[in-house]
Design a protein around this motif. Sequence first.
Motif, PDB file in Angstrom:
ATOM      1  N   UNK A 106       0.813  -1.236   0.000  1.00  0.00           N
ATOM      2  CA  UNK A 106       0.000   0.000   0.000  1.00  0.00           C
ATOM      3  C   UNK A 106       0.834   1.268   0.000  1.00  0.00           C
ATOM      4  N   UNK A 107       2.046   1.222   0.575  1.00  0.00           N
ATOM      5  CA  UNK A 107       2.866   2.414   0.629  1.00  0.00           C
ATOM      6  C   UNK A 107       3.609   2.720  -0.654  1.00  0.00           C
ATOM      7  N   UNK A 108       3.537   1.799  -1.640  1.00  0.00           N
ATOM      8  CA  UNK A 108       4.304   1.968  -2.873  1.00  0.00           C
ATOM      9  C   UNK A 108       3.447   1.948  -4.138  1.00  0.00           C
ATOM     10  N   UNK A 109       2.178   1.693  -4.014  1.00  0.00           N
ATOM     11  CA  UNK A 109       1.343   1.525  -5.212  1.00  0.00           C
ATOM     12  C   UNK A 109       1.247   2.790  -6.051  1.00  0.00           C
ATOM     13  N   UNK A 110       1.371   3.942  -5.407  1.00  0.00           N
ATOM     14  CA  UNK A 110       1.316   5.199  -6.148  1.00  0.00           C
ATOM     15  C   UNK A 110       2.707   5.683  -6.564  1.00  0.00           C
ATOM     16  N   UNK A 111       3.742   4.874  -6.293  1.00  0.00           N
ATOM     17  CA  UNK A 111       5.120   5.309  -6.547  1.00  0.00           C
ATOM     18  C   UNK A 111       5.836   4.423  -7.557  1.00  0.00           C
ATOM     19  N   UNK A 112       5.093   3.708  -8.375  1.00  0.00           N
ATOM     20  CA  UNK A 112       5.721   2.759  -9.289  1.00  0.00           C
ATOM     21  C   UNK A 112       6.573   3.453 -10.351  1.00  0.00           C
ATOM     22  N   UNK A 113       6.184   4.645 -10.784  1.00  0.00           N
ATOM     23  CA  UNK A 113       6.987   5.378 -11.765  1.00  0.00           C
ATOM     24  C   UNK A 113       8.350   5.729 -11.182  1.00  0.00           C
ATOM     25  N   UNK A 114       8.367   6.167  -9.917  1.00  0.00           N
ATOM     26  CA  UNK A 114       9.631   6.498  -9.259  1.00  0.00           C
ATOM     27  C   UNK A 114      10.489   5.250  -9.066  1.00  0.00           C
ATOM     28  N   UNK A 115       9.856   4.140  -8.673  1.00  0.00           N
ATOM     29  CA  UNK A 115      10.605   2.895  -8.489  1.00  0.00           C
ATOM     30  C   UNK A 115      11.206   2.408  -9.799  1.00  0.00           C
ATOM     31  N   UNK A 116      10.443   2.544 -10.890  1.00  0.00           N
ATOM     32  CA  UNK A 116      10.965   2.156 -12.202  1.00  0.00           C
ATOM     33  C   UNK A 116      12.145   3.030 -12.603  1.00  0.00           C
ATOM     34  N   UNK A 117      12.057   4.310 -12.273  1.00  0.00           N
ATOM     35  CA  UNK A 117      13.177   5.224 -12.568  1.00  0.00           C
ATOM     36  C   UNK A 117      14.412   4.841 -11.754  1.00  0.00           C
ATOM     37  N   UNK A 118      14.213   4.465 -10.503  1.00  0.00           N
ATOM     38  CA  UNK A 118      15.336   4.024  -9.663  1.00  0.00           C
ATOM     39  C   UNK A 118      15.963   2.756 -10.242  1.00  0.00           C
ATOM     40  N   UNK A 119      15.115   1.788 -10.620  1.00  0.00           N
ATOM     41  CA  UNK A 119      15.617   0.509 -11.122  1.00  0.00           C
ATOM     42  C   UNK A 119      16.378   0.663 -12.423  1.00  0.00           C
ATOM     43  N   UNK A 120      16.067   1.688 -13.205  1.00  0.00           N
ATOM     44  CA  UNK A 120      16.716   1.870 -14.504  1.00  0.00           C
ATOM     45  C   UNK A 120      18.082   2.548 -14.410  1.00  0.00           C
ATOM     46  N   UNK A 121      18.469   3.018 -13.226  1.00  0.00           N
ATOM     47  CA  UNK A 121      19.768   3.683 -13.063  1.00  0.00           C
ATOM     48  C   UNK A 121      20.900   2.680 -13.284  1.00  0.00           C
ATOM     49  N   UNK A 122      21.967   3.130 -13.890  1.00  0.00           N
ATOM     50  CA  UNK A 122      23.061   2.233 -14.284  1.00  0.00           C
ATOM     51  C   UNK A 122      23.775   1.591 -13.097  1.00  0.00           C
ATOM     52  N   UNK A 123      23.764   2.249 -11.934  1.00  0.00           N
ATOM     53  CA  UNK A 123      24.456   1.713 -10.765  1.00  0.00           C
ATOM     54  C   UNK A 123      23.506   1.034  -9.786  1.00  0.00           C
TER      55      UNK A 123
END
Length: 359
Positions: free
Chosen positions: A187-204
Motif C-alpha cells: 500500500x505504501x508503494x502503489x502510487x510510486x511505481x513510476x519512481x521505483x521504475x526510474x530508480x531501477x533503470x539507473x546504471x548503478x
Amino acid sequence: MDANEPEEEFGFSRNYFLAKESRGSKKKSAQKISDIDLVDEQELRDSAARIVTKHEKEIISLTNSYKSLYTKWAFELRCGFGLLMYGFGSKKSLIEDFASSALTDYAVIVINGYLQSINLKHVVIAMAEVLWDQLKTKRKTSTGNLCKTKPPFSSQSMEDGLAFLDESQANESDCIVCVVVHNIDGPGLRESQQHLARIASCSHVRMVASIDHVNAPLLWDKKMVHTQFNWCWYHVPTFSPYNIEGVFFPLILAYGGTTQNAKTATIVLQSLTPNAQSVFKVLAEYQLSHSDEEGMPINNLYSICRERFLVSSQVTLNSHLTEFKDHELVKTRRHSDGQDCYYIPLSPEALEKLIQEIG
C-alpha cells in the motif's frame, strides 16, 4: 402438452412472489455491526500464532531448494536484470538470505513496501550516499589518496540523486547498489511505481523485489516491465506465513489495544538506525514527564539531542523527524506560543511499554 402444466407454473410463480412479499414485510433486525463484541487484536494474534504449522519440514526443504538458484540470480543482476519473486507465502526471509549470502560484494538497501507510507526521496539520497562511499573507497585504493570533494547531490534533491546513480563514473560499473523491495505492490508503494521504475533503470542500481497481490502486474506498463525494471520473473512459493507483513494490517473482528500499538511501533523503530531510536526515546521520555503540554518544541529536542551527541546538525534531526512522520510514529501540532511541537500518538501505557522494548 399437459393441460395442468400452465396452472402448475402459475402456482409456482404465485408462491414465489408471496414468499418474497412475506419476507419483506417482516420486522428488520435491530442488530448492528457495532454491537458485535470484538476481541483484543493482540489476543487474536497470539491465538493465531499458536496454530501449529503443517508440513513444516516440507516448507523448509522447499525454501532450501531455492538456494541452488542464488548463483544464477546474482549473475542476472550483474548482467543488468531485475529479479521479481512471486508465489504464495512470505518471501521476506528468502530474499534476505539471498542478499546476505550472494550479494556481499554490493551495498544493499531494503525497502519494506508493507509499511503504510514510505519516503522514496530519502531512499534515493541514501543510495546516492552509499554509492559515493563506494567510489571514494575505490579511488583511495587505486590512488592511495582519499577523495575529499563533496558529493554532487548535496542539495538533497531526488533528481540530483537519481542523476548521480545513473550517470556518475559510468566506467566504474562494478560499483553497484542493490535495492531489496519487500512487497513492491504494498500500500505504501502503489502510487510510486513510476519512481521505483526510474530508480531501477539507473546504471548503478539493481533491484530485487517481491509481489503478493494477484493483480500486481497491472501496476506497470510495457516500458516499465521490459525496459526500466527489466524483470526476470521467478515463481518461488514458500508457503511461509506473513508474520511481519501482517503486523501492519488490522485483523477482522478485532480492535487495536495498547499492547498492539506498542508492538507495531517497536517493529518500525527496529528498522531504523540506533541514533534515530535514541532521538525517538528522548521525545518519548519528554512526553511522559510533560503530559500536560501539547508536545515537545523542536528547539528543546535539538538541544537535548545535540548535548547527547545524537545529532550533529538541525538537518540531521529534521531527517529523523521526517522519517518518524512518514512511519506515523510522531505528529505535529501548534503550541500556544505559535511554534510547532512534536508528539507521539500513543497512550502513556503504550509509550512506557515502547521505551522498555527499545531499551
